[in-house]
Design a protein around this motif. Sequence first.
Motif, short mmCIF file in Angstrom:
data_model
loop_
_atom_site.label_atom_id
_atom_site.label_comp_id
_atom_site.label_asym_id
_atom_site.label_seq_id
_atom_site.Cartn_x
_atom_site.Cartn_y
_atom_site.Cartn_z
N ALA A 129 0.84 -1.19 0.00
CA ALA A 129 0.00 0.00 0.00
C ALA A 129 0.88 1.24 0.00
N TYR A 130 0.41 2.27 -0.69
CA TYR A 130 1.05 3.59 -0.67
C TYR A 130 2.56 3.53 -0.94
N GLY A 131 2.92 2.77 -1.97
CA GLY A 131 4.31 2.77 -2.44
C GLY A 131 5.24 1.81 -1.75
N GLY A 162 5.89 -11.23 -6.00
CA GLY A 162 5.46 -10.42 -7.14
C GLY A 162 4.34 -9.53 -6.64
N TYR A 163 3.67 -8.85 -7.56
CA TYR A 163 2.56 -7.98 -7.17
C TYR A 163 1.44 -8.85 -6.60
N ARG A 164 1.15 -8.71 -5.30
CA ARG A 164 0.16 -9.53 -4.57
C ARG A 164 0.37 -11.02 -4.86
N ASP A 165 1.63 -11.43 -4.87
CA ASP A 165 1.93 -12.80 -5.28
C ASP A 165 3.19 -13.31 -4.59
N ALA A 233 -10.78 7.00 5.65
CA ALA A 233 -11.68 7.81 4.82
C ALA A 233 -12.13 7.04 3.58
N LYS A 234 -11.32 6.12 3.10
CA LYS A 234 -11.57 5.51 1.80
C LYS A 234 -12.06 4.08 1.86
N LEU A 235 -11.58 3.36 2.86
CA LEU A 235 -11.84 1.91 2.89
C LEU A 235 -12.73 1.55 4.07
N GLY A 245 -10.85 -6.18 1.52
CA GLY A 245 -9.94 -5.24 0.88
C GLY A 245 -10.21 -5.20 -0.62
N SER A 246 -9.19 -4.88 -1.40
CA SER A 246 -9.37 -4.86 -2.86
C SER A 246 -9.77 -6.25 -3.32
N PHE A 247 -10.84 -6.33 -4.11
CA PHE A 247 -11.29 -7.66 -4.52
C PHE A 247 -10.58 -8.14 -5.78
N LYS A 249 -7.08 -7.57 -8.55
CA LYS A 249 -5.75 -6.96 -8.73
C LYS A 249 -5.85 -5.87 -9.78
N ASN A 250 -4.96 -4.90 -9.70
CA ASN A 250 -4.87 -3.91 -10.77
C ASN A 250 -4.21 -4.59 -11.97
N PRO A 251 -4.89 -4.65 -13.13
CA PRO A 251 -4.33 -5.40 -14.25
C PRO A 251 -3.18 -4.65 -14.95
N ILE A 286 -14.01 -0.49 -12.85
CA ILE A 286 -15.28 -0.97 -12.29
C ILE A 286 -16.24 0.21 -12.10
N ASP A 287 -15.68 1.31 -11.60
CA ASP A 287 -16.45 2.54 -11.40
C ASP A 287 -17.02 3.02 -12.74
N ALA A 288 -16.19 2.98 -13.78
CA ALA A 288 -16.61 3.46 -15.10
C ALA A 288 -17.75 2.61 -15.66
N TRP A 291 -20.62 0.45 -11.40
CA TRP A 291 -20.89 -0.51 -10.33
C TRP A 291 -20.91 0.08 -8.92
N LYS A 292 -20.36 1.25 -8.74
CA LYS A 292 -20.27 1.80 -7.37
C LYS A 292 -21.64 1.81 -6.70
N GLY A 293 -21.72 1.24 -5.51
CA GLY A 293 -22.98 1.25 -4.75
C GLY A 293 -23.99 0.20 -5.18
N ARG A 304 -17.52 4.13 -1.87
CA ARG A 304 -16.40 5.08 -1.92
C ARG A 304 -15.18 4.50 -2.62
N GLN A 305 -15.20 3.20 -2.95
CA GLN A 305 -14.06 2.56 -3.62
C GLN A 305 -14.59 1.33 -4.33
N ALA A 306 -14.71 1.41 -5.65
CA ALA A 306 -15.38 0.35 -6.40
C ALA A 306 -14.60 -0.97 -6.41
N LEU A 307 -13.36 -0.93 -5.96
CA LEU A 307 -12.55 -2.16 -5.97
C LEU A 307 -12.85 -3.05 -4.76
N PRO A 345 -9.39 -11.92 -9.51
CA PRO A 345 -9.70 -11.72 -8.09
C PRO A 345 -8.45 -11.87 -7.22
N GLU A 346 -8.41 -11.12 -6.11
CA GLU A 346 -7.29 -11.22 -5.16
C GLU A 346 -7.53 -12.30 -4.10
N PRO A 347 -8.75 -12.37 -3.51
CA PRO A 347 -8.92 -13.32 -2.41
C PRO A 347 -8.94 -14.78 -2.87
N1 EPU Z 1 -10.63 4.96 -8.65
C1 EPU Z 1 -11.81 5.37 -9.21
N2 EPU Z 1 -12.96 4.86 -8.70
C2 EPU Z 1 -12.99 3.99 -7.68
C3 EPU Z 1 -11.78 3.56 -7.11
C4 EPU Z 1 -10.59 4.07 -7.62
O1 EPU Z 1 -11.83 6.16 -10.14
O2 EPU Z 1 -14.08 3.58 -7.28
C5 EPU Z 1 -9.37 5.53 -9.13
C6 EPU Z 1 -8.84 6.51 -8.08
O3 EPU Z 1 -9.31 7.79 -8.29
C7 EPU Z 1 -7.36 6.43 -8.27
C8 EPU Z 1 -7.13 5.05 -8.81
O4 EPU Z 1 -8.39 4.53 -9.21
O5 EPU Z 1 -6.94 7.36 -9.24
C9 EPU Z 1 -6.45 4.13 -7.80
O6 EPU Z 1 -7.24 4.05 -6.62
P1 EPU Z 1 -6.57 3.95 -5.15
O7 EPU Z 1 -5.55 4.99 -4.99
O8 EPU Z 1 -7.68 3.89 -4.17
O9 EPU Z 1 -5.77 2.59 -5.18
P2 EPU Z 1 -6.10 1.15 -5.78
O10 EPU Z 1 -5.24 0.91 -6.94
O11 EPU Z 1 -7.58 1.02 -6.01
C10 EPU Z 1 -4.32 -0.13 -4.41
C11 EPU Z 1 -4.26 -1.42 -3.62
C12 EPU Z 1 -4.80 -1.20 -2.23
C13 EPU Z 1 -3.96 -0.13 -1.55
C14 EPU Z 1 -4.03 1.15 -2.39
C15 EPU Z 1 -3.11 2.21 -1.84
C16 EPU Z 1 -4.48 -3.22 -5.23
C17 EPU Z 1 -5.37 -4.25 -5.83
N3 EPU Z 1 -5.03 -2.43 -4.31
O12 EPU Z 1 -5.70 0.20 -4.58
O13 EPU Z 1 -4.62 -2.42 -1.51
O14 EPU Z 1 -4.43 0.13 -0.23
O15 EPU Z 1 -3.60 0.88 -3.75
O16 EPU Z 1 -1.78 1.88 -2.09
O17 EPU Z 1 -3.31 -3.15 -5.60
C18 EPU Z 1 -5.70 -4.46 -0.98
O18 EPU Z 1 -4.90 -5.03 -1.71
O19 EPU Z 1 -6.59 -5.11 -0.35
C19 EPU Z 1 -5.68 -3.01 -0.87
C20 EPU Z 1 -6.62 -2.33 -0.21
#
Ligand code: EPU
Length: 350
Positions: A129-131, A162-165, A233-235, A245-247, A249-251, A286-288, A291-293, A304-307, A345-347
């Motif tokens: 998280a966060y770098g 690896g990334y989540r691996d 605030a976000k999660l 958490g994130s359901f 992975k970021n592809p 997902i947001d685009a 799906w949010k909500g 607040r976080q579509a992931l 999926p991550e889980p």
């Molecule tokens: N975004 C949207 N809509 C949403 C969600 C996100 O447009 O509903 C955009 C945000 O605006 C932002 C971008 O997507 O520009 C990325 O979102 P965010 O910064 O929240 O991070 P993330 O990529 O969704 C990843 C990790 C999180 C980790 C955060 C912070 C993965 C799968 N997830 O989320 O990890 O906390 O970065 O580093 O890599 C977890 O793995 O369970 C987890 C919570």
Amino acid sequence: MLVEKNVPLQFSNTFGIMAKALTLVRIASEKDVADTLADPALQAAPKFVLGGGSNIVITGDVRSLVLKVEIMGKRLVEETAKAWIVEAGAGENWHDLVTWTLQNGFPGLENLALIPGTVGGSPVQNIGAYGVELQDRFESLDAIDLSTGKAFTLNAAQCAFGYRDSVFKHVSTGPNGLGLAGKALITRVRFALPKAWKPVLGYADIEKKMAQTPNTVPDALQIYEWICEIRKAKLPDPKVIGNAGSFFKNPTVSPEQCADIIAREPKIVHYHLADGSVKLAAGWLIDACGWKGKTIGNAGVYDRQALVLVNKGGTQQPVTGGEVMTLAKAIQTSVYERFGILLEPEPVVV
Ligand code: EPU
């Protein structure tokens, strides 16, 4: 060694899914693993290692023998010229470890504050998280082979992060294949916390926090506090709204694929990686797709976080694993139809 029957798991998974473990053994020490493997009634059973339950979707009563890891302890085991080596039992709560290291003057884990789960789960999916990713602070781990009972130690290279691996998410292929999924129980993890500590700040949410305060040289405790505020605030807090958490992975896509998508969707959130590939924000995709909500049964997409997929039924009528997977599949289909990307999926589905 304590063997229990028909143990409710609702409060042992962060989604809050209701299910039972038909047989569960609490593992408080290495000896408990040895005793389990020596027990004629238990040794041959398929086994499932349960940590904090923060990265699983349970789809029914668990028939495998559940090994609930409760090995505790946090201590400084070594001090080198470059780092403090801290060891923690696999059953320790992750966030409590992060807090403890900072209170004791060992910085380095602050960006990983408030990630749900236990220490033993942290290397399995190389939490990040966060770098900062776990692998950046990892020294080594101890584990026990569940078929032979032999203890072994792995360094970072052997964990194949690896990334989540990691090696713990892969089933081995062939006689020399790497892969420890379902085969090992992590007992203790050691972290190398750098004496020449430098803050990791290059992340948009942290930069926003920096801009709001006069503090331009934050220490590790300050960053820890910011991360806690950002995450709160976000999660969703799993104690209040069940989630894992994130359901997805970021592809990652090739620059060509990315250029093609940008031509169609100019606003897509993406990051260029050092190896030339491009990471897309799954939450944005997902947001685009709108799906949010949204909900299917008691499974919902966090508003607040579509992931993040959430349990909308609370503790009284909790979401089922089937509902979570139905929602996940519907999301995968719509993201695939619009962007041509299959979200992973991550889980772990149990
Ligand atoms: N975004 C949207 N809509 C949403 C969600 C996100 O447009 O509903 C955009 C945000 O605006 C932002 C971008 O997507 O520009 C990325 O979102 P965010 O910064 O929240 O991070 P993330 O990529 O969704 C990843 C990790 C999180 C980790 C955060 C912070 C993965 C799968 N997830 O989320 O990890 O906390 O970065 O580093 O890599 C977890 O793995 O369970 C987890 C919570």
